[in-house]
Write a protein that holds these residues in place. Structure first.
Motif, PDB file in Angstrom:
ATOM      1  N   PHE A   1       0.986   4.366   0.003  1.00 57.52           N
ATOM      2  CA  PHE A   1       0.114   5.507   0.257  1.00 57.52           C
ATOM      3  C   PHE A   1       0.740   6.798  -0.244  1.00 57.52           C
ATOM      4  O   PHE A   1       0.068   7.664  -0.781  1.00 57.52           O
TER       5      PHE A   1
ATOM      6  N   PRO B   1       0.817  -1.223   0.000  1.00 59.15           N
ATOM      7  CA  PRO B   1       0.000   0.000   0.000  1.00 59.15           C
ATOM      8  C   PRO B   1       0.850   1.272   0.000  1.00 59.15           C
ATOM      9  O   PRO B   1       1.024   1.916   1.024  1.00 59.15           O
TER      10      PRO B   1
ATOM     11  N   VAL C   1      11.147   7.341   9.342  1.00 54.29           N
ATOM     12  CA  VAL C   1      11.480   6.356   8.314  1.00 54.29           C
ATOM     13  C   VAL C   1      12.714   5.561   8.742  1.00 54.29           C
ATOM     14  O   VAL C   1      12.756   4.338   8.633  1.00 54.29           O
TER      15      VAL C   1
ATOM     16  N   LEU D   1       9.644  -3.370   4.725  1.00 60.90           N
ATOM     17  CA  LEU D   1       8.536  -3.182   5.663  1.00 60.90           C
ATOM     18  C   LEU D   1       7.266  -3.745   5.067  1.00 60.90           C
ATOM     19  O   LEU D   1       7.095  -3.773   3.861  1.00 60.90           O
ATOM     20  N   LYS D   2       6.364  -4.173   5.963  1.00 57.00           N
ATOM     21  CA  LYS D   2       5.128  -4.744   5.457  1.00 57.00           C
ATOM     22  C   LYS D   2       3.916  -3.954   5.934  1.00 57.00           C
ATOM     23  O   LYS D   2       3.998  -3.198   6.888  1.00 57.00           O
ATOM     24  N   GLY D   3       2.808  -4.204   5.227  1.00 60.47           N
ATOM     25  CA  GLY D   3       1.525  -3.654   5.655  1.00 60.47           C
ATOM     26  C   GLY D   3       1.569  -2.174   5.896  1.00 60.47           C
ATOM     27  O   GLY D   3       2.152  -1.421   5.127  1.00 60.47           O
ATOM     28  N   HIS D   4       0.990  -1.754   7.027  1.00 62.08           N
ATOM     29  CA  HIS D   4       0.879  -0.316   7.225  1.00 62.08           C
ATOM     30  C   HIS D   4       2.200   0.339   7.606  1.00 62.08           C
ATOM     31  O   HIS D   4       2.334   1.538   7.490  1.00 62.08           O
ATOM     32  N   TYR D   5       3.182  -0.461   8.035  1.00 58.49           N
ATOM     33  CA  TYR D   5       4.495   0.131   8.262  1.00 58.49           C
ATOM     34  C   TYR D   5       5.025   0.684   6.937  1.00 58.49           C
ATOM     35  O   TYR D   5       5.580   1.775   6.880  1.00 58.49           O
TER      36      TYR D   5
ATOM     37  N   ALA E   1       3.140   1.513   4.344  1.00 53.89           N
ATOM     38  CA  ALA E   1       2.262   2.622   3.949  1.00 53.89           C
ATOM     39  C   ALA E   1       2.730   3.919   4.591  1.00 53.89           C
ATOM     40  O   ALA E   1       2.878   4.948   3.924  1.00 53.89           O
ATOM     41  N   ILE E   2       2.985   3.858   5.886  1.00 54.36           N
ATOM     42  CA  ILE E   2       3.361   5.067   6.604  1.00 54.36           C
ATOM     43  C   ILE E   2       4.755   5.533   6.202  1.00 54.36           C
ATOM     44  O   ILE E   2       5.015   6.732   6.071  1.00 54.36           O
ATOM     45  N   ALA E   3       5.658   4.575   5.965  1.00 53.15           N
ATOM     46  CA  ALA E   3       7.000   4.973   5.549  1.00 53.15           C
ATOM     47  C   ALA E   3       6.941   5.741   4.233  1.00 53.15           C
ATOM     48  O   ALA E   3       7.660   6.726   4.047  1.00 53.15           O
TER      49      ALA E   3
ATOM     50  N   TYR F   1       6.532  -7.066  16.660  1.00 50.04           N
ATOM     51  CA  TYR F   1       6.384  -6.283  15.434  1.00 50.04           C
ATOM     52  C   TYR F   1       5.135  -6.783  14.719  1.00 50.04           C
ATOM     53  O   TYR F   1       5.108  -7.871  14.175  1.00 50.04           O
TER      54      TYR F   1
ATOM     55  N   LEU G   1      11.703   3.118  11.405  1.00 48.73           N
ATOM     56  CA  LEU G   1      10.931   2.010  10.842  1.00 48.73           C
ATOM     57  C   LEU G   1      11.846   0.980  10.209  1.00 48.73           C
ATOM     58  O   LEU G   1      11.628  -0.223  10.308  1.00 48.73           O
TER      59      LEU G   1
END
Lengths: 319, 245, 291
Positions: free
Chosen positions: A56, A54, C270, A105-109, A111-113, C285, C273
């Protein structure tokens, strides 16, 4: 069955090509805007719908593309069309460099990144005052010609960009690499043990999306002839793009484009009458889509409309 | 000749030791069964071979090459294929297309679509799924989805096939069917490592059994000897069946 | 000078801790990234603003009102909206909360206007000077309240039955259900608490800076960074993350420039993350477990 869909599709395209000769002014602009969203949603769908990441903040590349065209036409006097390959290239470079760390990163991590990336680029553009004009924005050279001609020009260019994105998406769906992307979407571990170099393919998918969205940004900049960081990076673009992909169906080639048509035209027809609450309606519409049509309007109502189907998502996903 | 060798293989998460000093070999053309109670480290071991998790100690050698630092997709290209305990077919792709992914990217590395289709259809033929090849795999019953997993792995053209509980959850008839399938694969020259909970099944098809318990290898040998091994009865049957009562 | 900057950073950090703790709690327990968190906080700001402006009520007295109103708001939203689709893919919920954000921000713009507002009681601007460091009373009070509330939150989660049920749910939803915990209720209470804490921090925000509906996104971002820095659902993590963000932001604004503040915050996020998505203090996680 397939042929019937194909005929419908080409009929649709022919209508779009002929339309500028019967409509004018306002509606040309509205449709150009719709193509713009169609191109963004279609281009982004390679990473979002096909690969299941995603992204975003994919709009970041839209903004980058807009500024590449803006800077190249104003500071280097480059002709408009010559800037577009650079828009694509900048998207490819940025997404490839960032892809290696961020696509882990996966999923919403993830997306937010990507939102983080978008906002960071926005701030950078905002602060590179000498090159970009900073918060004051950048005024591009205005195209010469009759307004009617200019409207038609951008109508066709934007239509072209959208169809080009669609073509790329179609090709990706057919080639070997397209299978890899869809495997990654469902189960990345399974994909990797089947011999798919997942980091490489994810980066590939993101780069293609970034390039297409970058080109769209370039056309947008020349069309509006004025850009500033706050309009081209973010705003409601990301969520509108996402809503369009969801509405049309992210796993299909043509879905995101149709989603863009539905949402943009609804927006124009209904909301232009209620400017004050325009934003509130947009918010509600997005909530509505997530609640009732997350699989897309076509998938949900396959085989006919019924109210019962509208609630199937709630039945499946409620706590 | 050994196709796969594990020497002092260990895996720990922080301080938690999941596997310690596991040694064993798999010879070409063999079927080796790995059994052990829950938490014995079976799936972890399989994840180590397919390189989904980093190895924290020891060496795994495949065809004479150390694979500790290889990526999962490189392993696949070298001829190791595996199935997963939790069956997750690629939704949105038909059964045939699912298997084609294996043909495209495994050791077979099909260059064209038609080549991939040929390989995929052959794999479906072997497991007996040709009649549902155009279906959406999500609607298939469990037994068929497990077969799809096997077909997907087969289409990769593997030399070594890792099967992670492909027989769990199957009915007796389906079980016999699957066992026959696996024997067929062996006859094709594929080496197989099978993790299994279902004792009867694994005993029936394995040339050799390795027993893991609490991350350690506690026994190894022919199936008929394993069932008599007191350590195994104590660790595996004892603890497992004791709990159920 | 550096001392003054550090103190400013810590005072700001206390506020960030409070706005982050609710966000982090919701994320840790329900796995929802609430992009409307900042907008909900602003609802609290407006409650304080209107009570102060129209009814002349001292802003500190409006805090419980803000807390209660937004607790109810959050409860209803989770119970009758989010719970309906909570098992859908994670980013569906992300979009849903974004939809809420757009709605709330535009709602506030329409009815409260996009103008910047601030709450200025007579004691605003008074300050105390210790060893050359100027500390405004209001900021000190805000800091103290933030710390106290964050601490109470930690106590609540550790010691009370509801708190324990919330923590159990965050660790393992299915196991919690088996012990008779109703996840529907726990999710609603958690989201209600998250909103209430957001509202509280919004009310406090109105005392220290000017606000408008447009800063909602920036607030959500900061809550997000605090949660990422500290680790999800951990009160002490939010505490640490908040202070850290406050200090980093203040120091870097001073040395690199105010206009790069957001870029630095985002860059930090970032980076975090990528390097340690489980937060400084570490925690499961989520993306690996459910996605």
């Amino acid at each position: 069955m397939i042929n019937k869909k194909l005929i419908l599709f080409f009929a649709f395209i022919i209508i779009l090509i002929l339309l500028p000769f019967v409509i004018s002014g306002y509606w040309l602009r509205v449709l150009t805007q719709t193509f713009l969203f169609g191109a963004i949603a279609t281009g982004s769908n390679i990473i979002i719908g096909f690969t299941g990441y995603p992204a975003f903040g994919n709009i970041a590349f839209f903004g980058v593309g807009a500024y590449v065209t803006g800077v190249l036409t104003t500071k280097y006097n480059m002709p408009f069309f010559a800037t577009l390959p650079f828009c694509a290239l900048s998207g490819i470079i940025i997404s490839s460099l960032l892809g290696i760390p961020i696509l882990r990163l996966k999923g919403h991590y993830f997306a937010i990144a990507t939102v983080g990336v978008m906002e960071t680029i926005k701030e950078l553009v905002d602060n590179m005052t000498e090159l970009t004009g900073g918060g004051l924005g950048l005024t591009l050279p205005i195209m010469h010609g009759e307004p009617e001609y200019i409207y038609k020009f951008f109508y066709f260019v934007m239509l072209g960009v959208m169809l080009f994105s669609l073509l790329i998406l179609f090709i990706v769906s057919k080639i070997k690499q397209g299978y890899a992307l869809r495997a990654i979407r469902v189960d990345e571990d399974a994909a990797s043990v089947m011999g798919i170099n997942t980091p490489l393919y994810k980066t590939f998918a993101w780069a293609v999306s970034a390039a297409l969205v970058g080109i769209t940004g370039g056309v947008y900049a020349y069309w509006l002839s004025y850009i500033d960081p706050h309009t081209v990076f973010g705003g409601t673009y990301p969520v509108k793009m996402f809503a369009m992909i969801l509405l049309g169906g992210g796993t299909t080639v043509i879905g995101p484009m149709l989603g863009a048509f539905i949402l943009e035209l609804i927006s124009e027809i209904v909301w232009s009458k209620f400017i004050a609450i325009h934003g509130m309606v947009l918010g509600l519409l997005i909530i509505f889509i997530i609640l009732f049509l997350p699989k897309g309007i076509f998938e949900t109502f396959k085989g006919g409309f019924s109210f019962k189907k509208l609630f199937s998502n709630l039945r499946e996903n409620r706590l | 000749m050994a196709i796969l060798e594990a020497k002092n293989v260990a895996k720990s998460y922080g301080g938690l030791k999941v596997l310690t000093d596991v040694n064993f070999e798999v010879n070409e053309g063999e079927i080796v069964g790995i059994i052990g109670p829950n938490g014995a480290g079976k799936t972890t071991f399989m994840n180590l071979i397919s390189r989904l998790t980093p190895i924290t100690g020891g060496v795994i050698t495949y065809k004479g090459e150390i694979i500790n630092e290889k990526k999962p997709h490189e392993i696949a290209k070298m001829g190791i294929a595996r199935t997963f305990q939790v069956v997750k077919p690629f939704g949105g792709l038909t059964v045939l297309e699912n298997v084609m992914v294996g043909a495209f990217y495994g050791k077979n590395n099909a260059k064209s679509k038609s080549e991939a289709v040929t390989i995929a259809e052959e794999a479906l033929q072997i497991v007996g799924l040709v009649d549902v090849k155009d279906k959406d795999p999500r609607i298939l019953p469990l037994a068929k989805r497990k077969k799809l997993e096997v077909a997907r792995a087969l289409a990769m053209g593997p030399d070594l096939l890792l099967l992670d509980e492909v027989m769990a959850g199957l009915s007796t008839r389906e079980l016999d069917d699957m066992m026959a399938e696996i024997i067929k694969l062996k006859q094709k020259g594929i080496t197989i490592i099978a993790i299994e909970h279902v004792m009867k099944a694994i005993m029936g098809i394995s040339d050799r059994i390795v027993v893991l318990h609490l991350g350690k290898k506690i026994a190894e040998g022919k199936p008929e000897l394993i069932v008599q091994n007191p350590d195994v009865i104590e660790a595996y049957l004892g603890s497992k069946y004791a709990k159920k009562e | 000078m550096i001392l003054q900057i550090l103190v400013n950073g810590i005072l700001l950090g206390g506020f960030y801790a409070l706005i982050g703790v609710g966000f982090s709690l919701v994320w840790g327990v329900t796995n929802i990234i609430n992009l409307a968190h900042g907008a909900i906080a602003l609802l609290g700001s407006y409650i304080t603003y209107y009570m102060f402006q129209n009814l002349h009520i001292d802003p500190f007295i409006t805090l419980p009102v803000s807390f209660i109103v937004l607790y109810i708001f959050g409860y209803l939203v989770q119970r009758y909206l989010m719970n309906m689709v909570v098992k859908a893919q994670i980013f569906m919920l992300l979009i849903l909360t974004f939809g809420m954000e757009i709605f709330l921000v535009n709602f506030m713009t329409t009815f409260f206007s996009a103008d910047f507002r601030s709450v200025t009681p007579d004691y605003a601007g008074k300050s105390i000077e210790i060893a050359g460091v100027v500390v405004p009373y209001i900021r000190l009070a805000v800091f103290a309240i933030c710390m106290i509330v964050t601490a109470i939150m930690g106590f609540f989660l550790e010691k009370t039955w509801t708190g324990k049920a919330i923590r159990a749910t965050s660790l393992d939803l299915e196991a919690a259900m088996m012990t008779g915990i109703s996840p529907r209720k726990i999710y609603s209470i958690t989201f209600a608490l998250g909103s209430a804490l957001a509202g509280l921090s919004g009310s406090l925000l109105s005392l220290t800076q000017a606000f408008s509906p447009n800063i909602a996104g920036g607030l959500t971002l900061r809550a997000f960074i605090v949660a990422i820095l500290g680790g999800l659902g951990r009160v002490e993590g939010a505490f640490l993350g908040g202070l850290l963000l406050g200090v980093i932001e203040t120091v870097s604004s001073f040395y690199i420039g105010e206009s790069y503040k957001n870029a630095i915050a985002f860059g930090l996020m970032v980076f975090m993350l990528i390097v340690k998505p489980s937060g400084l203090l570490g925690r499961k996680y989520y993306a690996e477990v459910k996605h």
